[in-house]
Design an enzyme around this catalytic site. Sequence first.
Site, PDB file in Angstrom:
ATOM      1  N   GLY A  14       0.817  -1.211   0.000  1.00 22.54           N
ATOM      2  CA  GLY A  14       0.000   0.000   0.000  1.00 22.54           C
ATOM      3  C   GLY A  14       0.845   1.252   0.000  1.00 22.54           C
ATOM      4  N   THR A  16       1.780   3.497  -2.609  1.00 26.07           N
ATOM      5  CA  THR A  16       1.769   4.437  -3.730  1.00 26.07           C
ATOM      6  C   THR A  16       1.480   5.875  -3.293  1.00 26.07           C
ATOM      7  OG1 THR A  16      -0.561   3.941  -4.194  1.00 26.07           O
ATOM      8  CG2 THR A  16       1.098   2.661  -5.395  1.00 26.07           C
ATOM      9  N   ILE A  19       1.457   7.441   3.994  1.00 25.97           N
ATOM     10  CA  ILE A  19       2.464   6.893   4.896  1.00 25.97           C
ATOM     11  C   ILE A  19       3.303   5.833   4.193  1.00 25.97           C
ATOM     12  CG2 ILE A  19       2.777   5.496   6.982  1.00 25.97           C
ATOM     13  CD1 ILE A  19       0.358   6.959   8.189  1.00 25.97           C
ATOM     14  N   GLY A  20       2.670   5.001   3.388  1.00 31.48           N
ATOM     15  CA  GLY A  20       3.408   3.941   2.698  1.00 31.48           C
ATOM     16  C   GLY A  20       4.481   4.478   1.778  1.00 31.48           C
ATOM     17  N   SER A 136      -2.492   1.444  14.570  1.00 30.46           N
ATOM     18  CA  SER A 136      -3.057   2.786  14.736  1.00 30.46           C
ATOM     19  C   SER A 136      -3.290   3.011  16.215  1.00 30.46           C
ATOM     20  CB  SER A 136      -4.378   2.910  13.980  1.00 30.46           C
ATOM     21  OG  SER A 136      -5.082   4.086  14.349  1.00 30.46           O
ATOM     22  N   TYR A 149     -13.029  -0.171  12.129  1.00 36.20           N
ATOM     23  CA  TYR A 149     -11.617   0.123  11.868  1.00 36.20           C
ATOM     24  C   TYR A 149     -10.779  -0.139  13.116  1.00 36.20           C
ATOM     25  CZ  TYR A 149      -7.389   2.903  11.138  1.00 36.20           C
ATOM     26  OH  TYR A 149      -6.085   3.325  11.062  1.00 36.20           O
TER      27      TYR A 149
END
Length: 258
Positions: A14, A16, A19-20, A136, A149
């Site tokens: 993930g 692109t 944070i990634g 998180s 989530y």
Amino acid sequence: MNIDLSGKVALVTGSTEGIGLAIAQALRNAGADVVINGRTRSKVDAAIARLGGIVRGHAADLSTAEGCHVLIEAEPEPDIVVSNLGIFQPLDFFETDDAIWERHWQINVMAGMRLARAYLPKMAEKAWGRFVFLGSESAFNIPAEMIHYGVSKTADVALARGLAKRMAGTGVTVNSVLPGPTFTEGASAMLKDRITEGKTFEEVGIDFVKTHRPTSIIQRPATVEEVANMVVYAASKQASATTGAALRVDGGVVDFIV
């Protein structure tokens, strides 16, 4: 501390944007051979261009077992894996149907689990490896506006802890990194209705933290680079005694002392 990851292959899922992408950049800056991942070839290519063409990447939808298999076949033996892929969707519990719960579970939990199941034994064979789950602060501080989530992120932290114990004595560490509110494209989309004429995204982000995360000690969202710095440490040779840890980059939102 001079972190040198030369000779190590680092896979960031993930990656692109947000944070990634920052993690990919930081790992590359530390000398790693970086592999990025996204759902579509166009997004992967755009991210490679943003990183100056010095990384490689694979398009694979990790929300499915088949997509994970595609990535594992393409990159069979990374030394460092950062399971960053994740989604969030503010929605009241009573309006959150099974499909939304399942989507969060598959993307936020099962994708990382599948990669860990494939990669950790290979790391153990080499007696060295680093696996980092992006959790998180919501793992500990379950948000009432997106319980689904928070539950998925609690699962990530538990998975990392359990895997760290399972890999004991192998030279492989497993940790979770827990950002708090962060200036990302996803946060911008979530806050777009609050961005009004005369107020910047940064100002709206600060207002959000002060209103909805009042326990924050820094009283602002983190930057993606601040989160990436913690991941680079967890991926480093210097972090050999750091395993099974939930490493918080939440600005102090979670109000306890451990």
